[in-house]
Motif scaffolding. Structure first.
Motif, PDB file in Angstrom:
ATOM      1  N   ASP A 255      -5.210   1.758  -3.432  1.00 38.25           N
ATOM      2  CA  ASP A 255      -5.796   0.516  -2.913  1.00 38.25           C
ATOM      3  C   ASP A 255      -6.379  -0.350  -4.030  1.00 38.25           C
ATOM      4  N   ASP A 256      -6.879   0.301  -5.093  1.00 36.90           N
ATOM      5  CA  ASP A 256      -7.322  -0.481  -6.261  1.00 36.90           C
ATOM      6  C   ASP A 256      -6.143  -1.250  -6.849  1.00 36.90           C
TER       7      ASP A 256
ATOM      8  N   ARG B  47       0.841  -1.210   0.000  1.00 33.88           N
ATOM      9  CA  ARG B  47       0.000   0.000   0.000  1.00 33.88           C
ATOM     10  C   ARG B  47       0.872   1.254   0.000  1.00 33.88           C
TER      11      ARG B  47
ATOM     12  N   VAL C 126      -3.410  -2.186  -5.262  1.00 27.63           N
ATOM     13  CA  VAL C 126      -3.032  -3.273  -4.349  1.00 27.63           C
ATOM     14  C   VAL C 126      -4.015  -4.442  -4.508  1.00 27.63           C
ATOM     15  N   GLN C 127      -5.295  -4.107  -4.647  1.00 31.59           N
ATOM     16  CA  GLN C 127      -6.291  -5.165  -4.813  1.00 31.59           C
ATOM     17  C   GLN C 127      -6.026  -5.968  -6.097  1.00 31.59           C
ATOM     18  N   ASP C 128      -5.757  -5.277  -7.199  1.00 31.57           N
ATOM     19  CA  ASP C 128      -5.413  -5.967  -8.453  1.00 31.57           C
ATOM     20  C   ASP C 128      -4.190  -6.852  -8.263  1.00 31.57           C
TER      21      ASP C 128
ATOM     22  N   ARG D  80      -5.193   7.689  -2.486  1.00 33.09           N
ATOM     23  CA  ARG D  80      -5.424   6.519  -1.646  1.00 33.09           C
ATOM     24  C   ARG D  80      -6.324   5.475  -2.321  1.00 33.09           C
ATOM     25  N   ASP D  81      -7.407   5.923  -2.969  1.00 30.71           N
ATOM     26  CA  ASP D  81      -8.322   4.950  -3.573  1.00 30.71           C
ATOM     27  C   ASP D  81      -7.679   4.253  -4.764  1.00 30.71           C
TER      28      ASP D  81
ATOM     29  N   LEU E  43      -3.083  -8.249  -5.499  1.00 34.62           N
ATOM     30  CA  LEU E  43      -3.369  -9.428  -4.678  1.00 34.62           C
ATOM     31  C   LEU E  43      -4.192 -10.455  -5.454  1.00 34.62           C
TER      32      LEU E  43
END
Lengths: 253, 169
Positions: free
Chosen positions: B30-31, B16, B33-35, B26-27, B37
């Motif tokens: 996090d998008d 992050r 980081v989500q991709d 930030r959003d 993961l």
């Protein structure tokens, strides 16, 4: 002959700043810096910058992790997504047995089957061009529109270059190939970890077909036909990933 | 929770932070980081056996970022330097200012130099690990670091524009 240490280089100075020198090399550099106060001042500034970056940006990782980034949440979403796609595709999947002993290269009746010829041509082209370092493609992705028009003209029907970025594939470009039945095209894509995936296209026969899996010497391929074009997608990806990409090709956006 | 999940989850704060440095939002971060993961979990089988997890995750994240940036370069404002992130809510104003100035400072670097600097200086990767993450030779990483530092030193010395960025002690 006495053994002399390598002279001090820029690489030593960089490694000094990052504490990446061996103790011996570091001692040598310390002595050298005693005679080079300007360099020492410069390296102290660089070390202070490292400190500043760590002190200021380090805490950015301290914020609590939002629920959506928890590994369990990611897993749950992946399961739901895979189930949806696999459910739709499962009924349409046939497995083509290909292997050294399965008659793939033997000149038997099956080898005359047009779709098998296409798959063989596609996998051969895949293996030749993904390994190519200098000229993996003939027309690069920058000329995407031209590539589509050109292949369309040669194949005698419209060719859309699929945007597969939502499936994490970046277009590298494409080329014209001699196919078993005339001109064919190959589009090459790359995954984020730099694995190459190719989409082989030939003019279709007017009828759509189910998905057909093939695997030959470690190159898995997924073949299918739309009325307009015949496709073979080849790349080192799991089956569900190939199917997901195939769906993406026909449902853009 | 499996060992694998635990191992991955331990890397999330670092991912992050790196994402935030790349995206400045930030959003968006996090998008990303989500991709990363999702990609890592669904491609787990493709991992090089015995390869270290943390550099692998960072390599995936950086490549996803570069792909997205290439894709969005023309159509959207995303990832333009000077995003909105100015620190976590509730942080003391001096800390927020220092954070903003530091982010602005490293945003004057090309991504290749910025990533090399952040991966080595903040994330603590070795030169070899950083080279593997960025897909370049170790010597390239070192020369990127050297150029990044030369640029930031010059920025600190600049009489006008740069003075705003100089550290106030």
């Amino acid at each position: 002959m006495t053994k002399r240490a390598r002279p001090v280089g820029e690489d030593d100075l960089t490694a000094y700043v990052d504490d990446a020198l061996s103790p011996e090399r570091r001692a040598l550099l310390e002595r050298w810096l005693d005679d080079h106060p300007e360099e020492r001042a410069r390296l102290e500034r660089d070390r202070a910058l490292n400190e500043r970056l760590r002190a200021t940006l380090g805490p950015l990782g301290d914020a609590p992790i939002p629920d959506r980034l928890r590994v369990e949440a990611i897993r749950r979403r992946l399961r739901q997504r895979d189930f949806g796609i696999a459910g739709r595709a499962a009924a349409a999947v046939l497995l083509l047995a290909i292997g050294a002993g399965a008659g793939w290269l033997a000149h038997d009746r099956l080898a005359q089957d047009p779709q098998r010829q296409e798959i063989r041509a596609a996998i051969t082209a895949h293996r030749i061009f993904v390994a190519e370092k200098l000229h993996p493609v003939e027309v690069t992705a920058e000329a995407r529109a031209h590539l589509g028009t050109w292949l369309g003209n040669r194949l005698g029907r419209p060719v859309d270059i699929p945007d597969l970025s939502a499936a994490w594939l970046t277009l590298l470009g494409g080329r014209l190939l001699p196919g078993p039945n005339g001109p064919a095209g190959q589009l090459m894509y790359e995954t984020p970890d730099r694995q190459r995936v190719t989409l082989y296209i030939e003019p279709g026969s007017g009828a759509a077909s189910a998905f057909l899996f093939a695997e030959f010497e470690g190159a898995p391929a997924l073949a299918w036909r739309s009325p307009q074009l015949s496709y073979v997608l080849t790349g080192p990806l799991p089956r569900d990933a190939l199917i997901r990409i195939a769906h993406r090709i026909h449902a853009p956006g | 929770m499996t060992d694998r999940s635990r191992e991955i989850e331990a890397c999330i704060p670092d991912l992050r932070r790196y994402a935030l440095v790349l995206c400045r939002d930030r959003d968006e971060a996090d998008d990303l980081v989500q991709d990363t993961l999702e990609r890592a979990l669904s491609r787990w089988v493709l991992r090089r056996p015995g390869g270290a997890l943390r550099p692998w995750l960072f390599a995936i994240q950086r490549n996803l970022f570069l792909n997205a940036r290439r894709r969005d370069a023309r159509s959207r404002r995303l990832f333009a330097p000077g995003g909105e992130f100015e620190g976590e809510a509730g942080a003391p104003p001096e800390a927020a200012l220092e954070l903003r100035q530091t982010l602005e400072m490293i945003d004057t670097l090309p991504e290749t130099q910025k990533s090399a600097l952040v991966l080595v200086a903040i994330e603590g990767f070795t030169y070899a690990e950083t080279a593997a993450i960025m897909g370049v030779a170790e010597g390239t990483v070192m020369s990127r670091l050297s150029r990044a530092r030369a640029h930031l030193r010059k920025l600190g010395d600049a009489p006008s524009g740069g003075s705003r960025l100089r550290r106030v002690k």
